[in-house]
Design an enzyme around this catalytic site. Structure first.
Site, PDB file in Angstrom:
ATOM      1  N   SER A  67      -8.352  11.265   8.859  1.00  0.00           N
ATOM      2  CA  SER A  67      -8.029  12.093  10.018  1.00  0.00           C
ATOM      3  C   SER A  67      -7.839  13.551   9.637  1.00  0.00           C
ATOM      4  O   SER A  67      -8.328  14.467  10.311  1.00  0.00           O
ATOM      5  CB  SER A  67      -6.770  11.568  10.713  1.00  0.00           C
ATOM      6  OG  SER A  67      -6.969  10.277  11.247  1.00  0.00           O
TER       7      SER A  67
ATOM      8  N   LYS B 208      -9.976  -3.336  11.896  1.00  0.00           N
ATOM      9  CA  LYS B 208      -8.619  -3.254  12.449  1.00  0.00           C
ATOM     10  C   LYS B 208      -8.423  -4.251  13.597  1.00  0.00           C
ATOM     11  O   LYS B 208      -7.362  -4.877  13.712  1.00  0.00           O
ATOM     12  CB  LYS B 208      -8.326  -1.836  12.941  1.00  0.00           C
ATOM     13  CG  LYS B 208      -8.439  -0.767  11.858  1.00  0.00           C
ATOM     14  CD  LYS B 208      -7.556  -1.052  10.662  1.00  0.00           C
ATOM     15  CE  LYS B 208      -6.070  -0.891  10.939  1.00  0.00           C
ATOM     16  NZ  LYS B 208      -5.246  -1.013   9.715  1.00  0.00           N
TER      17      LYS B 208
ATOM     18  N   GLY C 166       0.799  -1.221   0.000  1.00  0.00           N
ATOM     19  CA  GLY C 166       0.000   0.000   0.000  1.00  0.00           C
ATOM     20  C   GLY C 166       0.828   1.266   0.000  1.00  0.00           C
ATOM     21  O   GLY C 166       0.507   2.236   0.688  1.00  0.00           O
TER      22      GLY C 166
ATOM     23  N   ARG D 282      -2.382  -0.713  -6.109  1.00  0.00           N
ATOM     24  CA  ARG D 282      -3.564  -1.350  -6.703  1.00  0.00           C
ATOM     25  C   ARG D 282      -3.632  -1.178  -8.216  1.00  0.00           C
ATOM     26  O   ARG D 282      -4.417  -1.844  -8.871  1.00  0.00           O
ATOM     27  CB  ARG D 282      -4.835  -0.805  -6.056  1.00  0.00           C
ATOM     28  CG  ARG D 282      -4.958  -1.179  -4.577  1.00  0.00           C
ATOM     29  CD  ARG D 282      -6.255  -0.696  -3.999  1.00  0.00           C
ATOM     30  NE  ARG D 282      -7.403  -1.361  -4.603  1.00  0.00           N
ATOM     31  CZ  ARG D 282      -8.669  -1.083  -4.290  1.00  0.00           C
ATOM     32  NH1 ARG D 282      -8.941  -0.160  -3.387  1.00  0.00           N
ATOM     33  NH2 ARG D 282      -9.665  -1.725  -4.882  1.00  0.00           N
TER      34      ARG D 282
ATOM     35  N   PHE E  46      -1.341   7.387   2.846  1.00  0.00           N
ATOM     36  CA  PHE E  46      -0.909   8.549   3.626  1.00  0.00           C
ATOM     37  C   PHE E  46       0.273   8.223   4.530  1.00  0.00           C
ATOM     38  O   PHE E  46       1.321   8.872   4.474  1.00  0.00           O
ATOM     39  CB  PHE E  46      -2.104   9.058   4.445  1.00  0.00           C
ATOM     40  CG  PHE E  46      -1.779  10.168   5.406  1.00  0.00           C
ATOM     41  CD1 PHE E  46      -1.189  11.340   4.978  1.00  0.00           C
ATOM     42  CD2 PHE E  46      -2.100  10.033   6.750  1.00  0.00           C
ATOM     43  CE1 PHE E  46      -0.907  12.371   5.872  1.00  0.00           C
ATOM     44  CE2 PHE E  46      -1.832  11.054   7.652  1.00  0.00           C
ATOM     45  CZ  PHE E  46      -1.235  12.221   7.211  1.00  0.00           C
TER      46      PHE E  46
ATOM     47  N   TYR F 125     -15.239  -0.027  10.738  1.00  0.00           N
ATOM     48  CA  TYR F 125     -13.795   0.216  10.644  1.00  0.00           C
ATOM     49  C   TYR F 125     -13.055  -0.272  11.883  1.00  0.00           C
ATOM     50  O   TYR F 125     -12.051  -0.995  11.744  1.00  0.00           O
ATOM     51  CB  TYR F 125     -13.496   1.695  10.391  1.00  0.00           C
ATOM     52  CG  TYR F 125     -12.025   1.983  10.501  1.00  0.00           C
ATOM     53  CD1 TYR F 125     -11.145   1.547   9.510  1.00  0.00           C
ATOM     54  CD2 TYR F 125     -11.508   2.622  11.615  1.00  0.00           C
ATOM     55  CE1 TYR F 125      -9.776   1.773   9.631  1.00  0.00           C
ATOM     56  CE2 TYR F 125     -10.142   2.853  11.739  1.00  0.00           C
ATOM     57  CZ  TYR F 125      -9.283   2.427  10.742  1.00  0.00           C
ATOM     58  OH  TYR F 125      -7.929   2.645  10.878  1.00  0.00           O
TER      59      TYR F 125
ATOM     60  N   ASP G  10      -6.241  -6.624  -5.883  1.00  0.00           N
ATOM     61  CA  ASP G  10      -7.212  -6.989  -4.846  1.00  0.00           C
ATOM     62  C   ASP G  10      -6.512  -7.862  -3.818  1.00  0.00           C
ATOM     63  O   ASP G  10      -6.368  -9.068  -3.992  1.00  0.00           O
ATOM     64  CB  ASP G  10      -8.401  -7.723  -5.449  1.00  0.00           C
ATOM     65  CG  ASP G  10      -9.486  -8.028  -4.423  1.00  0.00           C
ATOM     66  OD1 ASP G  10      -9.291  -7.696  -3.239  1.00  0.00           O
ATOM     67  OD2 ASP G  10     -10.518  -8.596  -4.806  1.00  0.00           O
TER      68      ASP G  10
END
Length: 337
Positions: free
Chosen positions: A212, A167, A8, A33, A12, A163, A60
């Site tokens: 965030s 996690k 990834g 991706r 961020f 969410y 994916d």
């Protein structure tokens, strides 16, 4: 550890991890991706040779065996940093869009490493304070022993828990994998709360900011100038550059293996953010709330962030420094959008 797989890499937090890794001489392969996202990463580092930075497309990560090819490398990988997991408040299907990518992506990555990357000695997983927080019976002090009690069924049926559930369940599955499968690598998890800080990866516009930073964006854009601030929600924060530093330090700190790390610089509220913006960017005062109220509870939960300081040597930036550079970054993105 000279060669690292970073999943990834256009995210961020991952973009800051990548930046530190390259500056410290690591060779990095990152997963993305799409080819377009990979090329955007390479464009940021035009002078870094291909043998030090490259990418692999994994469209994916929730698919069985999705990471099998990505973990194979010549020379082989020494470590893996896994950050690829969705963080968004908008989705169509909680299972397909949030829960499965987090859970299957994490376990599938560990499985691929075990089967196809025998040289890997450490895996670092970006988890979250969401895997610690307890909405039902919060502890007086959060630390690395804290776990969110959310269940799969609750995460599927309650959008507020989707969410945090992703996690929590993904991190628990990762630790269970280590215990039951006994791979040749050890595991470190990093658990930050809200993460503020500058955006250094490509984003096409302010609507694509990390979740965030969106609350700072909304203040900068005057969204709450004449309306009440929304609830702060989670009262802990940390700067993205400190989170990235913790990941890189975890690569080379033997004692970190087998541990979770709660990363936080301390408390904040949405009113605190507005107050800091008025100080660091006084030209924006007319856009800020006129009658902001600090909603921090008098009995707000405590936290213990000493473990990351002690083991990883992590230090934390101030809220003023973090918000200042975040606002400047948001204004730069707005100017070029």
């Amino acid at each position: 550890m000279a060669k690292v797989l970073l999943t990834g890499g256009n995210g961020f937090i991952a973009s800051h991890i990548l930046d530190i890794l390259l500056k410290r001489g690591y060779d990095v392969v990152t997963t993305v991706r799409s080819q377009d996202r990979g090329e955007k990463i390479l464009e940021r580092y035009p002078h870094v040779p291909s043998e030090q930075l490259s990418y692999v497309v994994v469209s994916d990560i929730a698919q069985v065996g999705a990471m099998d090819q990505a973990v194979r490398s010549t020379p082989p990988f020494d470590a893996v940093i896994h950050t690829a997991s969705p963080f968004t408040q908008k989705w169509d299907d909680p299972v397909k869009d949030i829960l499965e990518p987090a859970l299957k992506g994490t376990v599938g990555t560990l499985e691929s490493i075990k089967n196809h990357a025998p040289t890997v000695r450490r895996v670092i997983v970006l988890s979250s304070f969401a895997a610690l927080i307890n909405y039902i019976s919060p502890p007086k002090v959060y630390d690395e022993t804290s776990w969110n009690p959310v269940t799969w069924d609750a995460a599927v049926s309650n959008p507020r828990l989707t969410y945090p559930g992703s996690k929590t369940l993904a991190e628990k599955a990762a630790w269970d994998f280590i215990q039951t499968r006994s791979p040749s690598f050890d595991l470190v998890t990093i658990n930050p709360p809200l993460v503020f800080g500058p955006t250094i990866h490509f984003v096409p516009g302010l609507d694509r900011l990390n979740t965030s930073n969106q609350r700072i964006r909304d203040l900068v854009q005057g969204t709450y100038r004449d309306t009440p601030l929304p609830p702060t929600g989670v009262y802990l924060w940390v700067d993205v550059r400190d989170v990235a530093e913790a990941h890189v330090r975890a690569l080379k700190t033997p004692e970190a293996g087998g541990h979770r790390f709660l990363l936080t610089a301390g408390y904040f509220s949405n009113k605190n953010l507005a107050d800091v913006i008025s100080t660091t960017h006084p030209e924006l005062k007319d856009r800020l709330p006129r009658d902001a109220v600090d909603d921090t509870p008098a009995d707000v939960y405590g936290f213990d962030n000493e473990k990351a300081k002690r083991v990883l040597g992590v230090t934390y930036r101030s809220l003023e420094e973090s918000v200042r550079v975040t606002v400047s970054s948001i204004l730069e993105i707005a100017d070029r959008s």
